[in-house]
Scaffold this active site. Structure first.
Site, PDB file in Angstrom:
ATOM      1  CB  ALA A  26      -0.926  -0.013   1.211  1.00 23.50           C
ATOM      2  CB  VAL A  28       5.338   0.372  -2.866  1.00 24.04           C
ATOM      3  CG1 VAL A  28       5.862   0.444  -4.301  1.00 24.04           C
ATOM      4  CG2 VAL A  28       6.469  -0.005  -1.903  1.00 24.04           C
ATOM      5  N   GLY A 106       6.515  -2.816  15.813  1.00 25.49           N
ATOM      6  CA  GLY A 106       5.898  -2.802  17.138  1.00 25.49           C
ATOM      7  C   GLY A 106       6.398  -1.663  18.013  1.00 25.49           C
ATOM      8  CG  ASP A 131       3.552  -9.060  21.076  1.00 29.01           C
ATOM      9  OD1 ASP A 131       3.334 -10.237  20.749  1.00 29.01           O
ATOM     10  OD2 ASP A 131       4.703  -8.598  21.235  1.00 29.01           O
ATOM     11  NE  ARG A 166      -4.743 -36.951  27.758  1.00 29.11           N
ATOM     12  CZ  ARG A 166      -4.194 -37.643  26.771  1.00 29.11           C
ATOM     13  NH1 ARG A 166      -4.170 -37.147  25.545  1.00 29.11           N
ATOM     14  NH2 ARG A 166      -3.659 -38.818  26.995  1.00 29.11           N
ATOM     15  CB  ALA A 190      -9.757 -20.403  28.009  1.00 25.90           C
ATOM     16  NE  ARG A 215     -18.355 -24.864  36.118  1.00 26.46           N
ATOM     17  CZ  ARG A 215     -17.104 -24.399  35.920  1.00 26.46           C
ATOM     18  NH1 ARG A 215     -16.261 -24.353  36.945  1.00 26.46           N
ATOM     19  NH2 ARG A 215     -16.704 -24.017  34.748  1.00 26.46           N
ATOM     20  CG  HIS A 255       8.599 -18.051  16.641  1.00 29.55           C
ATOM     21  ND1 HIS A 255       9.142 -18.574  17.780  1.00 29.55           N
ATOM     22  CD2 HIS A 255       9.069 -16.784  16.527  1.00 29.55           C
ATOM     23  CE1 HIS A 255       9.937 -17.673  18.340  1.00 29.55           C
ATOM     24  NE2 HIS A 255       9.910 -16.571  17.600  1.00 29.55           N
TER      25      HIS A 255
END
Ligand code: F6P
Length: 325
Positions: A26, A28, A106, A131, A166, A190, A215, A255
């Site tokens: 964008a 360029v 960042g 992040d 598990r 979660a 539960r 990664h």
């Protein structure tokens, strides 16, 4: 006499993030459409110091919109953090006739951009980081793709977790930010998330796991941000030693979260920010970062970006608990 065309340098710095290529494209193409020249700086600030420059034409950014990583490559440059390194970088820019610089990266990269700006360089920052720890923008380029990658991985882990009854500990990236883990907690269902901004004792994890078992749940997913202060391996060992009902397994996503083709959201955000960054230079604005506020892309001062700390919204943290019932 015709006015000299502006030459823009563009670099990516710090950890790569999906969508950086869409932003480079964008930048360029918007610059070329406005009769400017563009020089790609390879390898982040390290390449700026070393004069690793490459003229960029429209075809050089063809076919990269959908590619993860960064075609300009990236680095975390120690030398550039020193004033002497910054002076060398400015000299190289001047020698190459670069009038302004667009930095995609960042928090650390915005720090570097601000340092250059203070020394008179015309700089625009574009936030790119999985992040989402950068102040001044609702979301950075790459975060959405990383969240989708996490969601995909945890969905798969849940299939096997519930088949075996598990508890799964999943470690996400984020450095000192709990954003990825917290949002993943909501979108992946979660039991609990562990984030640097809200430290808890290891024992609280055991209580949450045991409670989920009581539960009648078939699985429990605990998402641990890498910077939470609790090590995923220690948590897994603790749950295994205690008789909490569930047996446990752990997965460190690592990664994988940084790679992959950017989502539609990230491509759009990156394209909008790339265009806006060049428009800023055309209208004479610099020393700013593009930031998404509400529905629009606006500018925030680089100095504000680096002096303010982004806070997590604890409403989301509590939402994880309520929705895990
Ligand atoms: O800032 C992006 C990030 O992926 C962080 O989440 C993580 O802590 C760090 O970079 C990893 O850095 P490296 O790729 O140098 O190991």
């Amino acid at each position: 006499m015709t006015e000299k065309k502006m030459t823009i340098g563009v670099l990516t710095s710090g950890g790569d993030a999906p969508g950086m290529n869409s932003a480079i494209r964008a930048v360029v193409r918007t610059a070329l459409a406005n009769n400017m020249d563009v020089i790609g700086v390879m390898n982040g600030y390290e390449g700026l110091l070393n004069g690793e420059f490459k003229p960029m034409g429209a075809r050089d950014v063809g076919g990269i919109l959908q590619r993860g990583g960064t075609v300009l490559q990236t680095s975390r440059s120690k030398r550039f953090q020193e004033p002497t390194g910054q002076r060398d970088a400015i000299r190289k820019m001047n020698e190459a006739g670069i009038d302004a610089l667009i930095v995609i990266g960042g928090e650390g990269s915005m720090n570097g951009a601000n340092a250059l700006s203070k020394q008179g360089v015309k700089v625009i920052g574009i936030p790119g980081s999985i992040d989402n720890d950068i102040w001044g923008t609702n979301i950075a380029i790459g975060t959405d793709t990383a969240m989708n990658t996490i969601m995909d991985a945890v969905d798969k882990l849940r299939d096997t977790a519930s088949s075996h009854q598990r508890a799964f500990l999943v470690e996400t990236m984020g450095r000192n930010s709990g954003y990825l883990a917290m949002m993943a907690g909501i979108i992946c269902g979660a039991e609990m998330v562990l984030i640097p901004e809200y430290p808890v004792e290891q024992q609280e994890v055991a209580v949450a796991v045991e409670d989920a078992y009581r539960r009648g749940k078939t699985h429990a997913i605990i998402i641990n941000a890498e910077g939470s202060g609790l090590r995923t391996t220690d948590l897994a060992a603790m749950i295994d030693q205690m008789d909490l009902g569930f047996k446990t397994r752990m997965t460190i996503l690592g990664h994988i979260q940084r790679g992959g083709s950017p989502t539609a959201y990230d491509r759009l955000l990156a394209s909008r920010m790339g265009v806006k960054a060049v428009e800023a230079l055309i209208e004479g604005t610099h020393g700013v970062m593009t930031g998404l506020k509400g529905k629009g892309v606006d500018f925030v001062s680089l100095n504000d970006v680096i002096t303010n700390k982004r806070k997590v919204n604890m409403e989301y943290y509590h939402m994880v608990k309520v929705l895990a019932r």
